[in-house]
Design a protein around this motif. Sequence first.
Motif, PDB file in Angstrom:
ATOM      1  N   ALA A  80       0.499  -1.045  -0.401  1.00  0.00           N
ATOM      2  CA  ALA A  80      -0.076   0.062  -0.361  1.00  0.00           C
ATOM      3  C   ALA A  80       0.374   1.240  -0.460  1.00  0.00           C
ATOM      4  CB  ALA A  80      -1.042   0.392   1.238  1.00  0.00           C
ATOM      5  N   ILE A  81       0.428   2.374  -0.453  1.00  0.00           N
ATOM      6  CA  ILE A  81       0.471   3.553  -0.652  1.00  0.00           C
ATOM      7  C   ILE A  81       0.330   4.428  -0.165  1.00  0.00           C
ATOM      8  CG2 ILE A  81      -0.583   4.028  -2.489  1.00  0.00           C
ATOM      9  CD1 ILE A  81       2.782   5.705  -2.428  1.00  0.00           C
ATOM     10  N   LEU A  82       0.946   5.082   1.353  1.00  0.00           N
ATOM     11  CA  LEU A  82       0.247   5.653   2.424  1.00  0.00           C
ATOM     12  C   LEU A  82       0.472   7.212   2.214  1.00  0.00           C
ATOM     13  CD1 LEU A  82       1.451   3.235   5.111  1.00  0.00           C
ATOM     14  CD2 LEU A  82      -0.684   2.732   3.929  1.00  0.00           C
ATOM     15  N   PRO A  83      -0.759   8.514   2.686  1.00  0.00           N
ATOM     16  CA  PRO A  83      -0.921   8.912   2.527  1.00  0.00           C
ATOM     17  C   PRO A  83       0.054  10.379   3.522  1.00  0.00           C
ATOM     18  CG  PRO A  83      -2.747   9.187   3.076  1.00  0.00           C
ATOM     19  CD  PRO A  83      -1.530   7.613   2.383  1.00  0.00           C
ATOM     20  N   PRO A  84       0.579  11.438   3.734  1.00  0.00           N
ATOM     21  CA  PRO A  84       0.905  12.001   4.446  1.00  0.00           C
ATOM     22  C   PRO A  84       0.231  12.125   5.370  1.00  0.00           C
ATOM     23  CG  PRO A  84       1.949  13.325   2.745  1.00  0.00           C
ATOM     24  CD  PRO A  84       0.808  12.169   1.891  1.00  0.00           C
ATOM     25  N   GLY A  85       0.972  12.476   7.023  1.00  0.00           N
ATOM     26  CA  GLY A  85      -0.185  12.386   7.702  1.00  0.00           C
ATOM     27  C   GLY A  85      -1.483  11.552   8.501  1.00  0.00           C
ATOM     28  N   LEU A  86      -1.084  10.173   7.941  1.00  0.00           N
ATOM     29  CA  LEU A  86      -1.824   9.077   8.060  1.00  0.00           C
ATOM     30  C   LEU A  86      -1.602   8.088   9.841  1.00  0.00           C
ATOM     31  CD1 LEU A  86      -3.978   7.381   6.871  1.00  0.00           C
ATOM     32  CD2 LEU A  86      -2.401   5.240   6.069  1.00  0.00           C
ATOM     33  N   PRO A  87      -2.066   8.177  10.672  1.00  0.00           N
ATOM     34  CA  PRO A  87      -2.043   8.136  12.442  1.00  0.00           C
ATOM     35  C   PRO A  87      -0.891   6.568  11.766  1.00  0.00           C
ATOM     36  CG  PRO A  87      -3.835   8.638  11.841  1.00  0.00           C
ATOM     37  CD  PRO A  87      -3.307   8.894  10.473  1.00  0.00           C
ATOM     38  N   PRO A  88       0.728   6.147  12.476  1.00  0.00           N
ATOM     39  CA  PRO A  88       1.728   5.670  11.759  1.00  0.00           C
ATOM     40  C   PRO A  88       0.794   3.844  12.391  1.00  0.00           C
ATOM     41  CG  PRO A  88       2.555   6.796  13.160  1.00  0.00           C
ATOM     42  CD  PRO A  88       0.773   7.447  13.196  1.00  0.00           C
ATOM     43  N   GLU A  89      -0.347   4.273  13.890  1.00  0.00           N
ATOM     44  CA  GLU A  89      -0.754   3.010  14.474  1.00  0.00           C
ATOM     45  C   GLU A  89      -1.875   2.054  13.547  1.00  0.00           C
ATOM     46  OE1 GLU A  89      -2.433   6.299  15.610  1.00  0.00           O
ATOM     47  OE2 GLU A  89      -0.926   6.283  14.995  1.00  0.00           O
ATOM     48  N   TRP A  90      -2.059   2.339  12.342  1.00  0.00           N
ATOM     49  CA  TRP A  90      -3.907   2.913  11.451  1.00  0.00           C
ATOM     50  C   TRP A  90      -2.799   1.113  10.896  1.00  0.00           C
ATOM     51  CZ3 TRP A  90      -6.764   6.890   8.213  1.00  0.00           C
ATOM     52  CH2 TRP A  90      -7.423   7.162   9.574  1.00  0.00           C
ATOM     53  N   THR A  91      -1.306   1.241  10.447  1.00  0.00           N
ATOM     54  CA  THR A  91      -0.454   0.500   9.582  1.00  0.00           C
ATOM     55  C   THR A  91       0.439  -0.294  10.298  1.00  0.00           C
ATOM     56  OG1 THR A  91       0.132   2.205   8.186  1.00  0.00           O
ATOM     57  CG2 THR A  91      -2.128   1.232   7.092  1.00  0.00           C
ATOM     58  N   ARG A  92       0.516  -0.179  11.149  1.00  0.00           N
ATOM     59  CA  ARG A  92       1.656  -1.164  11.899  1.00  0.00           C
ATOM     60  C   ARG A  92       1.834  -2.235  11.686  1.00  0.00           C
ATOM     61  NH1 ARG A  92      -1.278  -0.175  17.501  1.00  0.00           N
ATOM     62  NH2 ARG A  92      -2.315  -2.697  17.517  1.00  0.00           N
ATOM     63  N   GLY A  93       2.982  -2.693  11.551  1.00  0.00           N
ATOM     64  CA  GLY A  93       3.894  -3.560  10.591  1.00  0.00           C
ATOM     65  C   GLY A  93       3.863  -4.508   9.913  1.00  0.00           C
ATOM     66  N   GLY A  94       2.800  -3.372   8.363  1.00  0.00           N
ATOM     67  CA  GLY A  94       3.133  -4.101   7.466  1.00  0.00           C
ATOM     68  C   GLY A  94       3.816  -3.339   6.597  1.00  0.00           C
ATOM     69  N   HIS A  96       4.290  -0.713   3.787  1.00  0.00           N
ATOM     70  CA  HIS A  96       4.024   0.309   2.918  1.00  0.00           C
ATOM     71  C   HIS A  96       4.961   0.511   2.718  1.00  0.00           C
ATOM     72  CE1 HIS A  96       0.290  -3.087   4.218  1.00  0.00           C
ATOM     73  NE2 HIS A  96       0.634  -1.875   4.882  1.00  0.00           N
ATOM     74  N   THR A  97       4.745   1.881   1.880  1.00  0.00           N
ATOM     75  CA  THR A  97       5.418   3.193   1.539  1.00  0.00           C
ATOM     76  C   THR A  97       4.523   4.487   1.757  1.00  0.00           C
ATOM     77  OG1 THR A  97       6.706   1.883  -0.160  1.00  0.00           O
ATOM     78  CG2 THR A  97       6.757   3.660  -0.462  1.00  0.00           C
ATOM     79  N   PRO A  98       5.956   5.086   2.221  1.00  0.00           N
ATOM     80  CA  PRO A  98       5.000   6.705   1.984  1.00  0.00           C
ATOM     81  C   PRO A  98       4.968   7.264   0.949  1.00  0.00           C
ATOM     82  CG  PRO A  98       6.724   5.945   4.530  1.00  0.00           C
ATOM     83  CD  PRO A  98       6.571   5.177   3.009  1.00  0.00           C
ATOM     84  N   ASP A  99       3.915   8.386   0.515  1.00  0.00           N
ATOM     85  CA  ASP A  99       3.476   8.908  -0.538  1.00  0.00           C
ATOM     86  C   ASP A  99       4.905  10.056  -0.660  1.00  0.00           C
ATOM     87  OD1 ASP A  99       3.297  10.014  -2.816  1.00  0.00           O
ATOM     88  OD2 ASP A  99       1.836  11.752  -2.560  1.00  0.00           O
ATOM     89  N   SER A 100       6.219  10.046  -1.948  1.00  0.00           N
ATOM     90  CA  SER A 100       6.826  10.886  -1.341  1.00  0.00           C
ATOM     91  C   SER A 100       6.719  12.002  -3.287  1.00  0.00           C
ATOM     92  CB  SER A 100       8.865   9.977  -1.067  1.00  0.00           C
ATOM     93  OG  SER A 100       8.679   9.921  -2.058  1.00  0.00           O
ATOM     94  N   GLY A 101       5.730  11.501  -3.589  1.00  0.00           N
ATOM     95  CA  GLY A 101       5.582  12.301  -4.687  1.00  0.00           C
ATOM     96  C   GLY A 101       5.794  11.076  -6.101  1.00  0.00           C
ATOM     97  N   GLN A 102       5.550   9.804  -5.917  1.00  0.00           N
ATOM     98  CA  GLN A 102       5.913   9.029  -6.598  1.00  0.00           C
ATOM     99  C   GLN A 102       5.091   9.353  -8.416  1.00  0.00           C
ATOM    100  OE1 GLN A 102       5.333   7.991  -4.244  1.00  0.00           O
ATOM    101  NE2 GLN A 102       6.377   6.109  -3.911  1.00  0.00           N
ATOM    102  N   SER A 103       5.576   9.312  -9.287  1.00  0.00           N
ATOM    103  CA  SER A 103       4.688   9.468 -10.708  1.00  0.00           C
ATOM    104  C   SER A 103       4.229   8.151 -10.355  1.00  0.00           C
ATOM    105  CB  SER A 103       6.086   9.084 -11.680  1.00  0.00           C
ATOM    106  OG  SER A 103       6.042   7.497 -11.438  1.00  0.00           O
ATOM    107  N   HIS A 104       3.376   8.405 -11.207  1.00  0.00           N
ATOM    108  CA  HIS A 104       1.397   7.660 -11.609  1.00  0.00           C
ATOM    109  C   HIS A 104       2.422   6.490 -12.342  1.00  0.00           C
ATOM    110  CE1 HIS A 104      -0.964  11.564 -12.660  1.00  0.00           C
ATOM    111  NE2 HIS A 104      -0.545  11.360 -11.437  1.00  0.00           N
ATOM    112  N   ARG A 105       3.247   6.407 -12.733  1.00  0.00           N
ATOM    113  CA  ARG A 105       3.491   4.951 -13.467  1.00  0.00           C
ATOM    114  C   ARG A 105       4.134   4.144 -12.197  1.00  0.00           C
ATOM    115  NH1 ARG A 105       5.757   2.380 -17.769  1.00  0.00           N
ATOM    116  NH2 ARG A 105       5.482   4.458 -19.259  1.00  0.00           N
ATOM    117  N   GLU A 106       5.289   4.630 -11.002  1.00  0.00           N
ATOM    118  CA  GLU A 106       5.196   3.742  -9.962  1.00  0.00           C
ATOM    119  C   GLU A 106       4.190   3.938  -8.644  1.00  0.00           C
ATOM    120  OE1 GLU A 106       9.422   5.973  -9.038  1.00  0.00           O
ATOM    121  OE2 GLU A 106       7.827   6.967  -8.787  1.00  0.00           O
TER     122      GLU A 106
END
Length: 217
Positions: A80-94, A96-106
């Motif tokens: 999963a891609i995760l938006p800025p500000g998402l509480p980290p406890e929601w997805t702990r243990g996965g 997953h990748t924080p959004d850092s401006g990835q392209s549409h292809r990425e």
Amino acid sequence: MSGEARLEILSRIYRAGAKQPVEPGEGEAVPTPLAGVPRPRMQIVEQFAEYAAEYRAQVRGCTEAELPGTIAELLAGERAILPPGLPPEWTRGGLHTPDSGQSHRELSGFGAVVTGCAVAIAETGTVVLDHGPAQGRRALTLIPDHHICVVYESQVVDSMPQGVAALGASVRAGQPLTMISGPSATSDIELSRVEGVHGPRRLDIVLVSSGGKPGMG
């Protein structure tokens, strides 16, 4: 167009479309009461869940303590891609990748996105994103095939005019609004319903029974 002008246009449209409730006939949906006529909170929340499900969203309830486990179960190992500000406890243990401006292809390499929302509307079964904290940019919720959207019961309002009022500050600030009623679908191709053409093929709404909104930002 200024935010004030946009808000005024939206408000006029919804006021013009408001109708007096009528007695439902056999097979008709029960109309939502007029704005200003309060209903029990759980009745509003239940209507939102029912109407969202009619749009083929999968609605699942949980407590705040159960939220991380519920999200993990829905992801079922998806990246999963995760938006800025998402509480980290929601997805702990996965993994997953924080959004850092990835392209549409990425972004197309991610199977899912997890977000919060700005408001949810019982009258239409709609979730609204204003792309603030925990919601991310619009591409995040359009490209991955699976959208998991966390909605707190306290974020559910009764009617569309109440939803517009709740979004007033976002509109005045010039934030984009994305209104989601079920998974992306079209019937343009030989009048057959096809899902996932313009956005996620799967929409899971996690309805959290906490009395407060999540801590974001």
